[in-house]
Design an enzyme around this catalytic site. Structure first.
Site, short mmCIF file in Angstrom:
data_model
loop_
_atom_site.label_atom_id
_atom_site.label_comp_id
_atom_site.label_asym_id
_atom_site.label_seq_id
_atom_site.Cartn_x
_atom_site.Cartn_y
_atom_site.Cartn_z
CG ASP A 118 -2.05 1.00 1.10
OD1 ASP A 118 -2.30 1.48 -0.03
OD2 ASP A 118 -2.64 1.34 2.13
CG ASN A 120 -0.27 4.56 3.58
OD1 ASN A 120 -0.99 5.04 4.44
ND2 ASN A 120 -0.67 3.62 2.75
#
Ligand code: AMP
Length: 566
Positions: A420, A425
């Protein structure tokens, strides 16, 4: 059991009489929920009818609250259901050939195959592999090692568990039959002898169904065929194990559903530091992630040189037995991942609920917000005044990209598949220091970046390569694809990839081989790098070390003037 009804009863006592409430996940639409049907004294019922497997793993909590306090009890649904094959596709080639499938069932269905109606004996040449599973749905491949035309034919997948069976068939095509008319044609060809001679040699070997990939002369065949022939892929095939082969057994771990390989290295001698609750003083909320809330806090006695330091604490909102186990596993994993471009993990605080993880505080928050705030459209409202923040320069973008690539080189060296990677992130600290900061999924805040499949699984499809979308294969090479998308995000000041398309359109575009366009501010060298990350064949993509050194050189060629950011 699927289709049955279920009544949950929640009893409570307290003075004054507490209020009772149910909290559930979003239940699948074919459920009928009757809330508070009989609220007599201290109990409350929740009736579910026509149970759907889509609600598997759904957490249902009953909370009882009065002016003195609150008490919560929860359970998780585990709905049994017969197997159902939702996907069975024609074979695709990657390092191996794969017939992708998706099967659901609870308990896990037993899988077997028929080839032209005969049972397949699995072994080194042909085997069933599960690459990914969630909520009783299993995604995998019937993997074949260098199949030829002998293996063309109908494959039937049989799935069974104690509650039923399902089966589906597909015609898989690996290679054109070289004997089919070709032989006569080739004997009339001036250069035919060498070709026929060598090919004949191969054909007289025992037909194991695993002839070596044609080499040299096979190009004669591919010249005869159209260029999209599967033979073309086979002749490029390799039998050497690649990193993706090694990653094939990746498992999902962690409460944030981190997929990693079960590598003992992660869990070797990891001593997770325990931090006392009284040493953590919360200051303000920073955001909310898949875990729960994230707070800025002061932490005392953490480092010998400083009395207190600023930290970010992540709280775990649900503390079921499984979530707790995952929490401890993840803490061990994070303790072992240490790098200058991976956010520092200080330890846990587990004295009482909520469970807490303590990380270094990154002043400028997540990279996606940061990019948007430093893009051409960013207008910041501060104290009622409209204020334009400095726009990021190309060299600053390269500096950011290079640091993320450095973090990814490290993760790949640990055989860690992130799955991901995206700017949401990553975190930004002082002096444009960037670190990979989240190993879970920021699904709550950035929910439009994820595509919901089945009940609760959310996939970041806009960052995923074709093989991850088609058969959920996540490898170091699929992380490289995502890194290409991260570069695109950086050079568009945080735009959402394929922002003009719906999720279904994105899936179609990516699986058909379309790639993102060159951002306006992006130098050709960087776009070429993105294209190197977006090669359809995973093994044809640039390797992470190469990407890092290319970015480092580009960044060095245009030094960063950090003080622009203040
Ligand atoms: P997450 O649960 O990691 O998705 O975090 C939710 C939000 O909290 C992020 O989008 C950040 O804005 C913020 N955040 C998370 N970790 C940190 C950190 N270490 N330092 C500063 N802000 C953070």
């Amino acid at each position: 059991m699927q289709g049955s009804n279920l009544t949950l009863t929640c009893n409570t006592s307290g003075t004054p009489m507490p209020d009772l409430t149910w909290t559930t996940c979003q239940l699948a639409s074919n459920h009928k929920v009757i809330l508070a049907s009989q609220q007599v004294w201290q109990f409350l019922e929740l009736r579910l009818s026509n149970l759907s497997p889509l609600d598997n793993e759904c957490k249902i909590s009953c909370s009882s609250e009065n002016m003195v306090g609150e008490s919560v009890a929860s359970l998780q649904l585990d709905i049994l259901f017969p197997p159902s094959i939702s996907k069975l596709m024609d074979a695709i080639s990657d390092h191996h050939w794969c017939i992708p499938f998706s099967v659901s069932g609870n308990p896990q269905p037993t899988l077997s195959w028929l080839f032209r109606g005969e049972a397949v004996a699995e072994g080194a040449f042909i085997s069933t592999r599960i690459h990914d599973y969630s909520e009783h749905e299993y995604h995998g491949c019937l993997q074949l090692d260098s199949p030829t035309h002998i293996n063309n034919g109908e494959y039937t997948l049989l799935a069974s568990n104690p509650y039923g069976k399902d089966q589906k068939a597909i015609f898989a095509h690996f290679m054109h039959d070289p004997w089919n008319g070709e032989l006569t044609r080739m004997t009339n060809h001036a250069e035919s002898f060498d070709f026929i001679g060598r090919f004949h040699l191969r054909a007289t070997r025992p037909l194991l169904g695993c002839l070596p990939p044609p080499s040299g002369p096979s190009s004669v065949i591919s010249n005869e065929d159209d260029s999209a022939s599967p033979l073309h892929h086979v002749s490029n095939g390799s039998n050497t194990p690649s990193s993706s082969d090694m990653n094939a057994d990746a498992v999902i771990i962690g409460m944030t559903k981190i997929p990693v390989i079960e590598n003992p290295q992660y869990f070797r001698s990891s001593i997770v530091q325990h931090i006392k609750r009284h040493n953590i003083v919360l200051k303000r909320e920073l955001g909310e992630g898949a875990f729960g809330k994230v707070f800025l806090a002061e932490c005392y006695n953490l480092s010998p040189d400083q009395d207190k330091i600023l930290v970010a604490v992540k709280t775990l909102k649900e503390a079921s037995e499984n979530a707790r186990k995952d929490f401890h596993r993840e803490a061990e994993l994070l303790t072992n991942l240490q790098h200058e471009h991976i956010v520092t993990f200080y330890g846990v605080c587990v004295e009482s609920d909520p469970l807490i993880m303590v990380f270094e505080y990154m002043k400028h928050g997540d990279l996606n917000k940061f990019l948007r705030a430093h893009g051409p459209d960013a207008v910041l409202m501060a104290d009622g005044q409209v204020q334009q923040q400095g726009e990021l320069t190309q060299s600053q973008m390269l500096h950011i990209a290079q640091q993320i690539a450095a973090g990814m080189v490290y993760l790949a060296s640990q055989h860690f598949v992130h799955r991901d990677l995206a700017t949401r992130n990553c975190l930004v600290g002082e002096n444009l220091l960037v670190k990979i900061g989240d190993f879970g999924m920021s699904r709550d805040v950035y929910s439009t970046d994820y595509y919901r499949v089945g009940g609760h699984t959310m996939l970041p499809i806009r960052w995923m390569p074709p093989e991850s979308i088609m058969y959920r294969k996540f490898t170091t090479e699929s992380d490289v694809w995502s890194l290409g998308v991260v570069l695109w995000e950086i050079f568009t000041y945080g735009k959402q990839p394929w922002y003009q398309l719906s999720n279904n359109e994105v899936i179609e575009c990516i699986t058909q081989g379309r790639v993102l366009q060159r951002p306006r501010t992006c130098p050709k060298e960087v776009y070429d790098l993105m294209l190197g990350c977006w090669q359809r064949e995973p093994h044809a993509r640039l390797v992470i070390r190469e990407i890092h050194s290319l970015l480092l050189n580009l960044a060095k060629a245009s030094p960063v003037y950090l003080d622009i950011l203040g």
